[in-house]
Enzyme design. Sequence first.
Site, short mmCIF file in Angstrom:
data_model
loop_
_atom_site.label_atom_id
_atom_site.label_comp_id
_atom_site.label_asym_id
_atom_site.label_seq_id
_atom_site.Cartn_x
_atom_site.Cartn_y
_atom_site.Cartn_z
N HIS A 1 6.98 23.84 18.06
CA HIS A 1 8.14 23.80 18.96
C HIS A 1 8.08 24.94 19.98
CE1 HIS A 1 9.24 21.44 15.48
NE2 HIS A 1 10.27 20.91 16.12
N GLU B 1 10.60 34.39 6.60
CA GLU B 1 9.32 34.44 7.29
C GLU B 1 8.57 35.73 7.04
OE1 GLU B 1 12.30 33.78 8.61
OE2 GLU B 1 12.18 31.63 8.97
#
Lengths: 657, 657
Positions: A440, A391
């Site tokens: 999420h 990431e």
Amino acid sequence: MSFDSTIHAKAVQLAKLTYEITGAAGSGHPSTGASLVHLVGVLMYQHMRYEPTNPLHPAADRLVLSEGHAVPVIYAACADLGVRYGTDKDSLKPLTLDVAKTLREIDSPIDGHPNPIEGFPFFDTATGSLGQGLSSAAGIALAARLDGFDKRVFCIIGDGESREGQIWEAIDFMKDHDLKAVCPIFNCNAFAQTREVSPQQDWETTAKKLEAAGFNALVIDGHKGSDIANALAEHAKSINPDAKPVAIVAKTVKGWGAASQQGNGHHGTAAKGDALESVLEELDATEVKLGAIADTPLKIAMMSPRPTRDQVAAAKPLPFEQAMKAFGQDKALESGKFATRKAYGVALRAIGHAYPEVVALDADVNNSTFSGQFVHDDKLGERFFECRIAEQNMFSVAAGLAAGGKTPFCSTFAKFVTRGYDQIEMAINSGCQLKIAGSHAGITLGADGPSQMALPDVAWFSSFATMTHNATGKPGFYVLTPSDAYSAYALTCAAAEHEGSVYLRTLRPETEFLYSPEEEFKLGGHNVLMEGSDILIIASGYMVHEVNTALEALDDHHIEPTIVDLYSLPYDEDAILDLANECHGLVLTVEDNYGNGIGAHIASTVAASGDGFTVEQMFVNKIPKSGKTQDDLLKYCGLSSDDIAKKAITMMDALPV
Amino acid sequence: MSFDSTIHAKAVQLAKLTYEITGAAGSGHPSTGASLVHLVGVLMYQHMRYEPTNPLHPAADRLVLSEGHAVPVIYAACADLGVRYGTDKDSLKPLTLDVAKTLREIDSPIDGHPNPIEGFPFFDTATGSLGQGLSSAAGIALAARLDGFDKRVFCIIGDGESREGQIWEAIDFMKDHDLKAVCPIFNCNAFAQTREVSPQQDWETTAKKLEAAGFNALVIDGHKGSDIANALAEHAKSINPDAKPVAIVAKTVKGWGAASQQGNGHHGTAAKGDALESVLEELDATEVKLGAIADTPLKIAMMSPRPTRDQVAAAKPLPFEQAMKAFGQDKALESGKFATRKAYGVALRAIGHAYPEVVALDADVNNSTFSGQFVHDDKLGERFFECRIAEQNMFSVAAGLAAGGKTPFCSTFAKFVTRGYDQIEMAINSGCQLKIAGSHAGITLGADGPSQMALPDVAWFSSFATMTHNATGKPGFYVLTPSDAYSAYALTCAAAEHEGSVYLRTLRPETEFLYSPEEEFKLGGHNVLMEGSDILIIASGYMVHEVNTALEALDDHHIEPTIVDLYSLPYDEDAILDLANECHGLVLTVEDNYGNGIGAHIASTVAASGDGFTVEQMFVNKIPKSGKTQDDLLKYCGLSSDDIAKKAITMMDALPV
């Protein structure tokens, strides 16, 4: 020998300027700069194709100084070359030595670390928090490829810095995407801040690691002009399809040219007064000793810009329902339920078709974030960049893409966005605009448990919602938590059009439609779902549905709430105060994350107003766990519709009669 | 062949249990688990030295499952072996298959990812956010070394997961610290969530990278018991001083044993009903095909605990002034000024001497954070772990050290702490208590510019201050910003004694002493510096000094403020409300970070009280830049003493007469 001699002369000149500039500033990292003087000499005076008078030329080669603290040596070269600077792109001025000597002053255009928003557009991205530059360089190169420019992006990385895993994420990313236009140059001067670098970061191990990752590592003497020029030429050749990618490992000396500045204890110290004079004398002596004479003309050549690809005109994205039908989601439309993460995917695809500058990135979860909608569209796939499970690299690549004129949408689980917070802040500092979809979010993720749930994310991103970005005058971030597919779709489209950065929290569960095609959504907006007069209940995302479920119990108690879907931070404070006022100043906030989110913002608004309203906050106040259903988790965390109703009833009961 | 055959039989059994457990849960990642069945079989049934009935035994080998989503296969083995679980360490119960089948339920002790605080102490740290396990394993091994246990720590890492740069930070860290007791096992099953792993993460490239980093990479068939056993034995041998460290690269099959679960599209899907039956049949067929027969007894042997090092009794740390003298800071004591980061260093050294379990970590800036005080103390140096420029690894190593019973103090610039936010949250989720000192916080860092300034940090850490940690009943984090050396010293000592996690923001500039040795400081405390009756001004850190400077201007306007040094979040809300009440409910907060920090917390307190007080907030509301002095920066960001005085005067003027 004359080229080497010329570069030696340039190196001494740059080293002296570097010490003079940092001496004037009274701080900085000249010894790191001195280790780069030959590399900068060859790159900026001969090899890079760019126009000092037009550092923003879209076809120009770019330099990313990943070890940002070395920047005074670049300022030295820029002052010598008259590289232009300024915040107004239409009236740039050549950097002079006098201006360079204002380094680090509050009114100076040149900061202690590369900082393009302060007016030094030679750099595309801010650096100084280490390990990020190679990823940015990769993003810049991707943008150039999309636009059809064959420019190169040079990236200078410190050896100590290369301990950051992100550097190796970037190396893998470059290999995956065949980004040979990026030229990584490892500056192996063998010293970090406190002491020698680890043997794991010496030039030899670094070269081995690069070879293991599939690169041709060229180990050179970083203080020999011809070695540097040859390696750069080798890199240029490697851009052809069949060659291995090239990385340069330069063996250098920290504090080159002045023995008094070498070894440990000379990292962030600027020589001043007599000490400065003595360093300059040492450099003069080095020049004599090397017989450095500038007898070869150095010439910077602007690469003639290749025709860019044809520009594609922007269009309007399809309206939600049309997009749903166009992208095969008719059934969901009829079902009356659609997860906001799925709506994000549909919207991303629609804006991908509408705006040619929109690009998408994901970290191996495009089937969860639904950026897969974009990935698997034949017309869009080439504008998607799979970043795999890395990431940090993803967000810095996105910053580079933004610097290259693209509008990057990055997605992964909101929890994993955390991995890139420093990179995201550096993008903001660079003036790069990121659109981030964290999926999420919150506790309704359910069964996978807290290692996958974003909980302090609203606090962090909305801290940027309290500040105004210097370059745009817009909030540093808009934090958006839509509650249904209509609003998620509309807000994704709004994010694409917005001049600034946006964090969109999407949810895992299927959520019922709350809105119709007529409803409008905007950054900074909110929606009044029900207008009552007893209590103002403010929620976002999934919690809006939970508040709706609580209505029955409230009705039993003859409580008529006003319900606000506060999908945006920041928001219209006056409008919220008006609504609170109509409810006798009684406000309840409900959110699916840890505190210091929506509730804290509303409390700040209310407390600043002096209106004397009451704000009670409901949020996640312990670490969640796995649970099979949303209801299990909501109950576990005290955020079920029953809890909400009880809380509102208690607040009403406590009112003075 | 009989060992291989026995392990095949165990593998089939574990695979079946894994599918049954996830089938019962209705979700999970059985195919990843299936790729590990032989590895888990050899490790947990034969090679690891531990007692299933006492998973917490301090001398036992440990297993860190970095790819946390594979956990059902571990639960399967634990249910088969009766490994004990429970939150009460004195009454653990053996895991049964029935309990294992409650996987992911809200009342279950076994979460979707390893989660020790929910009652599964076989694991030391929570995993599931990828790339962190190897660092935790390194921390566990460091703690064991300090305690004189020769246990080994096995760490299973996914191939897709190894794209995270942190894995390679951990590899370098292990090499630096000669941590050969950690056995990294790369599970190369070739598939990630969305698709095949990148060629950069295939077994071959992974092995090359490990070799480049100085490891002996043993490539094995991960589905052959004898290969696994041999490799583990090879690792055991490598622990002798002269050998190269060993890492295992296991070639495996995702969804081993059941072709229907292999390839893409089988990452996070649990087979249910008929599909489950058919998978179980496939596995039966595999067993037959392999002629798998459990004809060799497997035996787990608990390693007899080696005597640990002698326990050293804890003492009280020296009082501040004595410590200053003992550690050569007499002059500073007389000068009346001492930076809080320096006081942190002195305190760290003092508590290092007092508490044998205190350890320190830093990321190549110990001369800036002043953890160097600890590093260069002959008696403490061996409890310091240099992490180099790799913050993610540092925080996960610290989590491992905490899991091993140590009290880790981690320091780096507060800005760079951001790099490890996800790792820090996972530590919190693990029940590991971290003490984090972020130096150079806020804008008073000055000349280096915004790439080095922590600005949204208070918002993030104080989000954890709103929740209560499940395991301790204490706030998830205390956020401490001391304003002078006395308080910084006292709060560092308090952090060492506290059962929980603490984030201490220290400052670069020298700051005047505000306190005397008599003053007491505690987590959750604050200090009333001046008691007035007109306006309550609340500040922390450097801003307390700026408020003091504003006093003259306020005095000119006959304004008598109450001044609170709010060095802690959370704080005593009632006490603050009382102080506000005595100032007619007029409150001004001042902080050197972006909003959503102190001001938002005070606003939340005030708005919840319904007292109708007014809170105005001053904070950094644009991106700072370089500036030579603190004053330059404070003025640039509208936070100078003049700005504060003006704001307070305006607030007073606006009061109804």
